[in-house]
Design a protein around this motif. Structure first.
Motif, short mmCIF file in Angstrom:
data_model
loop_
_atom_site.label_atom_id
_atom_site.label_comp_id
_atom_site.label_asym_id
_atom_site.label_seq_id
_atom_site.Cartn_x
_atom_site.Cartn_y
_atom_site.Cartn_z
N HIS A 32 0.85 -1.19 0.00
CA HIS A 32 0.00 0.00 0.00
C HIS A 32 0.89 1.25 0.00
O HIS A 32 0.41 2.36 0.06
N ASP A 33 2.21 1.01 -0.06
CA ASP A 33 3.17 2.10 0.03
C ASP A 33 3.60 2.49 -1.38
O ASP A 33 4.26 1.72 -2.08
N GLN A 34 3.22 3.70 -1.81
CA GLN A 34 3.49 4.10 -3.19
C GLN A 34 4.99 4.25 -3.45
O GLN A 34 5.44 4.08 -4.58
N VAL A 35 5.77 4.56 -2.39
CA VAL A 35 7.22 4.69 -2.59
C VAL A 35 7.80 3.32 -2.96
O VAL A 35 8.60 3.18 -3.89
N GLU A 36 7.37 2.27 -2.23
CA GLU A 36 7.81 0.91 -2.56
C GLU A 36 7.42 0.57 -4.00
O GLU A 36 8.19 -0.01 -4.75
N ALA A 37 6.19 0.94 -4.36
CA ALA A 37 5.71 0.62 -5.70
C ALA A 37 6.57 1.29 -6.76
O ALA A 37 6.99 0.67 -7.73
N MET A 38 6.86 2.58 -6.55
CA MET A 38 7.63 3.34 -7.53
C MET A 38 9.06 2.83 -7.64
O MET A 38 9.62 2.75 -8.72
N THR A 39 9.67 2.48 -6.49
CA THR A 39 11.08 2.12 -6.53
C THR A 39 11.30 0.67 -6.99
O THR A 39 12.31 0.36 -7.58
N LEU A 40 10.34 -0.22 -6.68
CA LEU A 40 10.57 -1.63 -6.98
C LEU A 40 10.05 -2.06 -8.36
O LEU A 40 10.65 -2.90 -9.02
N GLY A 41 8.94 -1.46 -8.77
CA GLY A 41 8.23 -2.03 -9.91
C GLY A 41 8.83 -1.68 -11.25
O GLY A 41 9.22 -0.54 -11.49
N ASP A 42 8.90 -2.69 -12.13
CA ASP A 42 9.12 -2.38 -13.55
C ASP A 42 7.86 -1.71 -14.05
O ASP A 42 7.90 -0.77 -14.82
N ARG A 43 6.73 -2.27 -13.62
CA ARG A 43 5.44 -1.64 -13.90
C ARG A 43 4.62 -1.68 -12.62
O ARG A 43 4.79 -2.55 -11.77
N VAL A 44 3.72 -0.72 -12.51
CA VAL A 44 2.89 -0.60 -11.31
C VAL A 44 1.42 -0.69 -11.71
O VAL A 44 1.02 -0.12 -12.72
N VAL A 45 0.65 -1.45 -10.94
CA VAL A 45 -0.79 -1.55 -11.16
C VAL A 45 -1.47 -0.83 -10.00
O VAL A 45 -1.34 -1.24 -8.86
#
Lengths: 308, 363
Positions: free
Chosen positions: B192-205
């Protein structure tokens, strides 16, 4: 330094109450009610029992000190030996079945289904009904003439003759075992259910993803985590079953021909029934070393399981 | 190695529709992050891919095979749980060995794989300990180790860092990224952490209320959010929004609100044309606001009153008010200002966003 009391401002507790500020006195005061109760109703009767077992007292006869004579006497008593064997058999068989059925029920009740709370409440019924009442009901069901079990078996075509459930030595033992299991399963089921609910469902999911089939999930994950609870439940159950009295007394009174005689029923029969108070006390006491041994072994095992 | 395809996936819990028509194509070796607020259906979607929840309708394919009815153990996936789900009665080594033992690997192979995973994760000295003797970070590593030794087609992560403290979380985030580069296994990660999503993901859903809002690379979501929800969810501090009325005048389009009048830049104005006279939501990120200088054109500036000053060292966050709208601006740390002082802010015209007031979709 001198202290001047300000009159009428603070009343200090009286010296007697102030003693309770000392932790040692407080501890003693808090322990007292329990100590008195246990002493009066457990320790005192126990020591009286020990003293009684060392005399030749009978109803109406004060008797004198006879040392271990009563124990020698019961050791050579074939009925006593039967009672010892019966008690072990009764305890072992019922415990195995109560554990098996209780665990099975607990696993079923741990699933989600409609009316779960109601079923859980109903499961407890045999445990809640006073033993003597429910045992009387069972006695009717096993009655040679009016047995509903015989009636059902007859109408389903399994038997052509009445079965004398409580009159046949082997069947009588089987019958009291069945009733004991019926009464004891709820305790196992509810306690094990409580144990199961402390196990995180994530562990089972992790095991499922790890490739464990249902039996392996039970054997490698659920069972080891349930073991401490299981051992404590077994400990309670074994102690209770070993010293069981009401159920057997109502169903068979120890008969036929002492086939269902247990420690407690034989002690009662000899001590109260025939008035040989000291011998009855000796039989009751003879239960003690056996129980002690069982409890020590189980407690050691529980400790090992819990410190794994 | 496998791709994961989700087609028209739905999940109902009784009458509660928690996942709605989710369509996804996760490529081989890709690291995809599901992000959204609590109850948005991201974990349920992950659990359906894992086989821990039944699918109400739709299809899940792992490596070109429909797996809807395949039990979790046969999907060749590994999952890292939020609470680690380590078997408490087993040592670290046994925890890692369990999945291999169940799959009847021989002992030498199990040892080899444990050794390799322990080296990768630097947990070699913990192998004989029980989970309760480990710290949170160490447990997290063991949970990862248990997944790695399996060498699965797909890794699933269910908020694996949410139980760690802030410092450890940043550290593990970096390690997860390195691990993915090293192992190159298709990974699906829920947070639920957008920072994790932005830093880890090749793509984000990005998901909300069971519906996928947008799928894209992190910068794509940041630069061109599909709707107001994505715009507000991605980026920290969050994007500023102001309810405005669009109106034409003097040959150009204006976005107006009490105390605010901004000229909508040409490329956006062209798209908005049909919306003139209608309500809209203006969005501008704090980092796209600056204190206006003499060179800034007047139609891109507006006056605000400073309400709160947050000194962060590398920047200053100014909480300001213009009429009924509030704006957070990230400004130069050398700026000297006081609360209640009036300032002129200028917006970066290329980074202005407009959203339809009704549908909330980007215009």
């Amino acid at each position: 330094m001198t202290v001047t009391a300000v009159p009428g401002v603070v009343t200090r507790p009286t010296p007697r109450l102030r003693r309770l500020e000392d932790e040692r006195w407080l501890a003693l005061a808090l322990l007292m009610p329990t100590a008195i109760l246990l002493g009066l109703f457990i320790a005192y009767p126990f020591f009286e029992g020990v003293l009684l077992a060392l005399t030749s007292q009978r109803v109406g006869v004060p008797g004198g000190f006879v040392g271990l004579q009563n124990f020698v006497k019961i050791w050579n008593d074939s009925i006593f030996r039967t009672a010892v064997w019966n008690t072990f058999w009764y305890t072992a068989v019922t415990t195995v079945f109560k554990l098996g059925l209780g665990l099975w029920l607990a696993m079923l009740l741990n699933r989600h289904f409609k009316g779960k709370a109601l079923v859980r409440a109903f499961i407890l019924l045999p445990f809640i009904i006073p033993t003597v009442l429910s045992t009387f009901a069972w006695k009717w069901m096993f009655d040679p003439t009016f047995s509903v079990i015989n009636w059902a078996l007859f109408h389903m075509g399994f038997i052509t003759q009445r079965i004398n459930w409580l009159g046949d030595p082997d069947l009588a033992m089987t019958s009291i075992i069945v009733v004991n299991i019926w009464r004891g399963v709820p305790f196992f089921a509810i306690s094990l259910l409580a144990g199961l609910q402390t196990i995180s469902p994530e562990l089972n999911e992790a095991a499922a993803i790890d490739g464990a089939r249902p039996w392996n999930r039970f054997w490698y994950v659920t069972w080891p985590l349930l073991l401490p609870v299981t051992m404590v439940v077994m400990l309670f159950s074994v102690i209770q079953t070993f010293a069981d009295f009401q159920l057997v007394y109502v169903m068979t009174g120890g008969g036929p021909a002492n086939a269902t005689q247990l420690f407690a029923t034989y002690a009662y029969q000899l001590g109260i029934g025939t008035g040989l108070l000291s011998e009855g006390a000796a039989i009751s006491l003879a239960m003690f070393p056996f129980l002690f041994l069982i409890v020590v072994v189980q407690l050691l095992y529980i400790r090992r399981v819990e410190t794994r | 190695m496998a791709e994961v395809i989700v087609r028209k996936l739905n999940k109902m819990f009784d009458t509660n529709h928690v996942v709605k028509d989710v369509d996804l194509h996760i490529r081989d070796k890709e690291f995809v992050v599901f992000v959204g607020p609590s109850g948005c259906g991201k974990t349920t979607t992950l659990r359906m891919i894992a086989g821990l929840e039944a699918v109400t309708s739709g299809d899940i394919l792992i490596g070109n095979t429909v797996v809807n009815e395949v039990p979790p153990m046969d999907r060749d996936i590994a999952m890292v749980f939020q609470n680690y789900a380590l078997y408490p009665h087993m040592s670290v080594a046994s925890n890692m060995a369990f999945g291999l033992k169940m799959r009847k690997f021989d002992k030498a192979e199990i040892q080899k794989r444990i050794k390799r995973a322990a080296e990768i994760l630097d947990i070699g000295q913990l192998l004989n300990r029980k989970p309760r003797q480990l710290s949170g970070g160490q447990r997290q590593r063991v949970a990862l180790g248990r997944a790695i030794v399996r060498d699965p087609k797909v890794f699933l992560f269910d908020e694996p860092l949410s139980n760690l403290d802030a410092k450890l979380r940043v550290q593990m985030r970096v390690e997860l990224k390195k691990l993915h580069e090293r192992l190159a296994v298709t990974s699906i990660y829920v947070t639920h952490d957008q920072v994790e999503a932005m830093t880890l993901g090749d793509r984000v859903v990005v998901m909300k209320d069971g519906v996928v809002q947008q799928v894209g690379e992190p910068l794509e979501l940041y630069n061109t959010p599909a709707n107001r929800f994505v715009a507000g969810f991605i980026g920290s501090p969050a994007m500023n929004f102001a309810d405005v009325t669009l109106s034409g005048g003097n040959g150009r389009l204006w976005a107006e609100a009490p105390g605010l009048k901004i000229g909508v830049p040409e490329p956006i104005a062209a798209r908005v044309n049909g919306h003139a006279g209608s309500k809209a939501t203006l969005g501008i990120r704090p980092e796209d606001l600056r204190v206006a200088g003499p060179a800034d054109p007047a139609e891109l500036c507006f006056e605000v009153e400073v309400e709160v000053i947050e000194q962060l060292g590398s920047e200053i966050l100014l909480d300001t008010r213009a009429g009924t709208s509030t704006f957070v601006a990230s400004v130069d740390p050398t700026l000297r200002t006081r609360v209640h002082e009036r300032l002129k802010l200028a917006i970066n015209p290329d980074r202005l966003h407009l959203f339809d007031a009704q549908t909330e979709a980007a215009i």
